[in-house]
Design a protein around this motif. Structure first.
Motif, PDB file in Angstrom:
ATOM      1  N   SER A  17      63.076  13.103  30.816  1.00 18.29           N
ATOM      2  CA  SER A  17      63.097  14.306  30.633  1.00 18.29           C
ATOM      3  C   SER A  17      63.308  14.164  32.637  1.00 18.29           C
ATOM      4  O   SER A  17      63.337  13.005  32.557  1.00 18.29           O
ATOM      5  CB  SER A  17      61.061  14.101  30.955  1.00 18.29           C
ATOM      6  N   LEU A  18      63.201  14.985  32.536  1.00 20.96           N
ATOM      7  CA  LEU A  18      63.991  14.878  33.977  1.00 20.96           C
ATOM      8  C   LEU A  18      63.419  16.830  35.132  1.00 20.96           C
ATOM      9  O   LEU A  18      62.200  17.757  33.965  1.00 20.96           O
ATOM     10  CB  LEU A  18      65.611  15.926  33.992  1.00 20.96           C
ATOM     11  N   ARG A  19      62.840  16.067  35.893  1.00 16.65           N
ATOM     12  CA  ARG A  19      62.397  17.232  37.079  1.00 16.65           C
ATOM     13  C   ARG A  19      63.337  18.462  37.842  1.00 16.65           C
ATOM     14  O   ARG A  19      63.672  17.424  38.743  1.00 16.65           O
ATOM     15  CB  ARG A  19      60.961  17.085  38.195  1.00 16.65           C
ATOM     16  N   LEU A  20      63.644  19.712  38.136  1.00 17.37           N
ATOM     17  CA  LEU A  20      64.514  19.730  39.044  1.00 17.37           C
ATOM     18  C   LEU A  20      63.578  20.943  39.967  1.00 17.37           C
ATOM     19  O   LEU A  20      62.151  21.516  39.528  1.00 17.37           O
ATOM     20  CB  LEU A  20      65.030  21.102  37.844  1.00 17.37           C
ATOM     21  N   SER A  21      64.358  20.693  41.026  1.00 16.44           N
ATOM     22  CA  SER A  21      63.739  20.948  42.223  1.00 16.44           C
ATOM     23  C   SER A  21      64.382  22.520  42.572  1.00 16.44           C
ATOM     24  O   SER A  21      65.149  22.083  42.866  1.00 16.44           O
ATOM     25  CB  SER A  21      63.032  20.194  43.319  1.00 16.44           C
ATOM     26  N   CYS A  22      63.621  23.273  43.486  1.00 17.44           N
ATOM     27  CA  CYS A  22      64.702  24.590  43.625  1.00 17.44           C
ATOM     28  C   CYS A  22      63.611  25.059  45.088  1.00 17.44           C
ATOM     29  O   CYS A  22      62.498  25.325  45.585  1.00 17.44           O
ATOM     30  CB  CYS A  22      64.200  25.530  43.103  1.00 17.44           C
ATOM     31  N   ILE A  71      57.754  25.736  34.467  1.00 20.28           N
ATOM     32  CA  ILE A  71      57.881  25.764  35.284  1.00 20.28           C
ATOM     33  C   ILE A  71      56.486  25.948  36.733  1.00 20.28           C
ATOM     34  O   ILE A  71      55.303  26.608  36.013  1.00 20.28           O
ATOM     35  CB  ILE A  71      58.851  27.326  35.314  1.00 20.28           C
ATOM     36  N   SER A  72      57.081  25.650  37.910  1.00 18.68           N
ATOM     37  CA  SER A  72      55.538  25.681  38.589  1.00 18.68           C
ATOM     38  C   SER A  72      55.987  26.115  39.876  1.00 18.68           C
ATOM     39  O   SER A  72      57.396  25.966  40.372  1.00 18.68           O
ATOM     40  CB  SER A  72      54.818  24.316  38.176  1.00 18.68           C
ATOM     41  N   ARG A  73      55.345  25.936  40.721  1.00 16.47           N
ATOM     42  CA  ARG A  73      55.323  26.077  42.225  1.00 16.47           C
ATOM     43  C   ARG A  73      54.484  25.836  43.178  1.00 16.47           C
ATOM     44  O   ARG A  73      53.026  25.711  43.092  1.00 16.47           O
ATOM     45  CB  ARG A  73      55.737  27.776  42.817  1.00 16.47           C
ATOM     46  N   ASP A  74      55.043  25.100  44.424  1.00 23.28           N
ATOM     47  CA  ASP A  74      54.632  24.569  45.495  1.00 23.28           C
ATOM     48  C   ASP A  74      54.664  25.129  46.839  1.00 23.28           C
ATOM     49  O   ASP A  74      55.521  24.807  47.192  1.00 23.28           O
ATOM     50  CB  ASP A  74      54.308  22.489  45.705  1.00 23.28           C
ATOM     51  N   ASN A  75      54.399  26.728  46.843  1.00 21.96           N
ATOM     52  CA  ASN A  75      54.765  27.030  48.187  1.00 21.96           C
ATOM     53  C   ASN A  75      54.337  27.089  49.243  1.00 21.96           C
ATOM     54  O   ASN A  75      55.481  26.983  49.961  1.00 21.96           O
ATOM     55  CB  ASN A  75      53.428  28.819  47.957  1.00 21.96           C
ATOM     56  N   ALA A  76      53.205  25.829  49.968  1.00 19.79           N
ATOM     57  CA  ALA A  76      53.689  24.861  51.153  1.00 19.79           C
ATOM     58  C   ALA A  76      54.497  24.630  50.470  1.00 19.79           C
ATOM     59  O   ALA A  76      55.012  23.568  52.314  1.00 19.79           O
ATOM     60  CB  ALA A  76      52.092  23.714  50.859  1.00 19.79           C
ATOM     61  N   LYS A  77      55.072  23.702  49.748  1.00 15.76           N
ATOM     62  CA  LYS A  77      56.505  23.015  49.789  1.00 15.76           C
ATOM     63  C   LYS A  77      57.349  23.722  50.041  1.00 15.76           C
ATOM     64  O   LYS A  77      59.554  23.398  50.061  1.00 15.76           O
ATOM     65  CB  LYS A  77      56.922  22.114  49.121  1.00 15.76           C
ATOM     66  N   VAL A  80      59.907  25.083  43.995  1.00 11.27           N
ATOM     67  CA  VAL A  80      59.479  25.948  43.143  1.00 11.27           C
ATOM     68  C   VAL A  80      60.457  24.809  41.744  1.00 11.27           C
ATOM     69  O   VAL A  80      61.663  24.630  42.377  1.00 11.27           O
ATOM     70  CB  VAL A  80      60.271  26.892  42.051  1.00 11.27           C
ATOM     71  N   TYR A  81      59.846  24.361  40.936  1.00 14.94           N
ATOM     72  CA  TYR A  81      59.991  23.041  39.939  1.00 14.94           C
ATOM     73  C   TYR A  81      60.551  23.409  38.360  1.00 14.94           C
ATOM     74  O   TYR A  81      59.563  24.737  38.341  1.00 14.94           O
ATOM     75  CB  TYR A  81      58.574  21.797  39.889  1.00 14.94           C
ATOM     76  N   LEU A  82      61.084  22.634  37.939  1.00 10.85           N
ATOM     77  CA  LEU A  82      61.398  22.780  36.336  1.00 10.85           C
ATOM     78  C   LEU A  82      61.181  21.422  35.691  1.00 10.85           C
ATOM     79  O   LEU A  82      62.093  21.049  36.265  1.00 10.85           O
ATOM     80  CB  LEU A  82      62.480  23.546  36.300  1.00 10.85           C
ATOM     81  N   GLU A  83      60.255  21.454  34.949  1.00  9.50           N
ATOM     82  CA  GLU A  83      59.844  20.020  34.736  1.00  9.50           C
ATOM     83  C   GLU A  83      60.583  20.359  33.212  1.00  9.50           C
ATOM     84  O   GLU A  83      60.182  21.211  32.331  1.00  9.50           O
ATOM     85  CB  GLU A  83      58.226  19.808  34.210  1.00  9.50           C
ATOM     86  N   MET A  84      61.477  19.612  32.731  1.00  6.48           N
ATOM     87  CA  MET A  84      62.171  19.089  31.068  1.00  6.48           C
ATOM     88  C   MET A  84      61.936  18.244  30.507  1.00  6.48           C
ATOM     89  O   MET A  84      61.712  17.279  30.748  1.00  6.48           O
ATOM     90  CB  MET A  84      63.905  18.998  32.082  1.00  6.48           C
ATOM     91  N   TYR A  96      70.420  26.120  37.613  1.00  2.00           N
ATOM     92  CA  TYR A  96      70.639  27.577  38.759  1.00  2.00           C
ATOM     93  C   TYR A  96      69.129  27.547  38.848  1.00  2.00           C
ATOM     94  O   TYR A  96      68.501  28.085  38.415  1.00  2.00           O
ATOM     95  CB  TYR A  96      71.881  28.384  39.040  1.00  2.00           C
ATOM     96  N   CYS A  97      68.992  28.029  40.487  1.00  2.00           N
ATOM     97  CA  CYS A  97      68.103  28.599  40.953  1.00  2.00           C
ATOM     98  C   CYS A  97      68.144  30.151  41.274  1.00  2.00           C
ATOM     99  O   CYS A  97      69.435  30.188  41.910  1.00  2.00           O
ATOM    100  CB  CYS A  97      66.331  28.017  41.276  1.00  2.00           C
TER     101      CYS A  97
END
Length: 131
Positions: A17-22, A71-77, A80-84, A96-97
């Motif tokens: 697994s990996l978690r990507l951040s945008c 896929i999820s988002r943390d608007n305070a930060k 957006v994340y993509l958990e794979m 790419y995002c």
């Protein structure tokens, strides 16, 4: 500076697994739909996932990743994340995002039909999945 930056890529074994951040800077990501795309060597760019603006109540996944990616988002930060999960060698690509104001429908069009999408694109992050 107005930009989005991807991070979190790397080398993982098949099944890992990996978690990507945008992460956005210079604008409020909450107001933008986000799409994740990927491109493998010698292949055309492929849409992966979309999330709607604001609460992110709408999401969409390509068939190739459905059930494995989140896929999820943390608007305070402003991120957006993509958990794979359950990664496969065929997931190997530069990821790419892209952000476009509102425009969840436009993101769907990009994933389904390859339509243009994104006011802002990141530089990409490499994901390599070994056998």
């Amino acid at each position: 500076q107005v930009q989005v930056v991807e991070s979190g890529g790397g080398l993982v074994q098949s099944g890992g697994s990996l978690r990507l951040s945008c992460a956005a800077s210079g604008f409020t990501l909450e107001d933008y739909a986000i799409g994740w795309f990927r491109q493998a060597p010698g292949k055309e760019r492929e849409g992966v996932s979309c999330i709607s603006s604001k609460t992110g109540s709408s999401t969409y996944f390509a068939d190739s990743v459905k059930g494995r990616f989140i896929i999820s988002r943390d608007n305070a930060k402003n991120t957006v994340y993509l958990e794979m999960n359950s990664l496969k060698p065929e997931d190997t690509a530069v990821y790419y995002c892209a952000a476009e104001r509102k425009s969840f429908g436009a993101c769907l069009g990009a994933l389904r039909r390859g339509s243009p999408f994104g006011e802002y694109w990141g530089q990409g992050t490499q994901v390599t999945v070994s056998s």
